[in-house]
Design an enzyme around this catalytic site. Sequence first.
Site, PDB file in Angstrom:
ATOM      1  CB  CYS A  53      25.771  59.656   3.381  1.00  0.00           C
ATOM      2  SG  CYS A  53      27.092  58.782   2.511  1.00  0.00           S
ATOM      3  CB  CYS A  56      28.762  62.730   0.454  1.00  0.00           C
ATOM      4  SG  CYS A  56      27.036  62.192   0.381  1.00  0.00           S
ATOM      5  CB  CYS A 101      24.626  57.911  -0.294  1.00  0.00           C
ATOM      6  SG  CYS A 101      24.712  59.720  -0.387  1.00  0.00           S
ATOM      7  CB  CYS A 104      28.896  59.858  -2.257  1.00  0.00           C
ATOM      8  SG  CYS A 104      28.472  58.813  -0.849  1.00  0.00           S
ATOM      9  CB  CYS A 124      18.058  46.473   7.362  1.00  0.00           C
ATOM     10  SG  CYS A 124      18.924  45.617   8.670  1.00  0.00           S
TER      11      CYS A 124
END
Length: 135
Positions: A53, A56, A101, A104, A124
């Site tokens: 991510c 984070c 995510c 976060c 995707c």
Amino acid sequence: MAAGNGIFEVTKTEAEWRKLLTPAQFNVLRKHATERSHTSILDKQYGKGIYACAGCNLPVFASQTKFDSGTGWPSFYDPIKGAIATSIDNSLFGTRIEVHCRRCGGHLGHVFDDGPAPTGKRYCMNGVAMKFIAG
């Protein structure tokens, strides 16, 4: 998606997110935008490593699960266990499953039921929402 109290492990104010992220990352991760297809360098990245991510740094996908979906976005058939959360997205063209995510809450993309074996899923993802860490 969020912890039981609605708070993620990593939380920041909008100003803090804007300072940390590029404008494109902010629009996708925090405002649920979608990058244009075929614009991410991660779409054709097939080296060994981890996709984390961009908000984070939580590892969310492994290169072993990446495949070329032909859509113009980085696609995977399975996330790293415990890395993502999902929610219902009714914003365009009916109902879709949005992928976030789990640490976060950043918007990563959507998941569809037209992927390859063994899961049949196509995660995707917006390339700008992730960073590739070779290894």
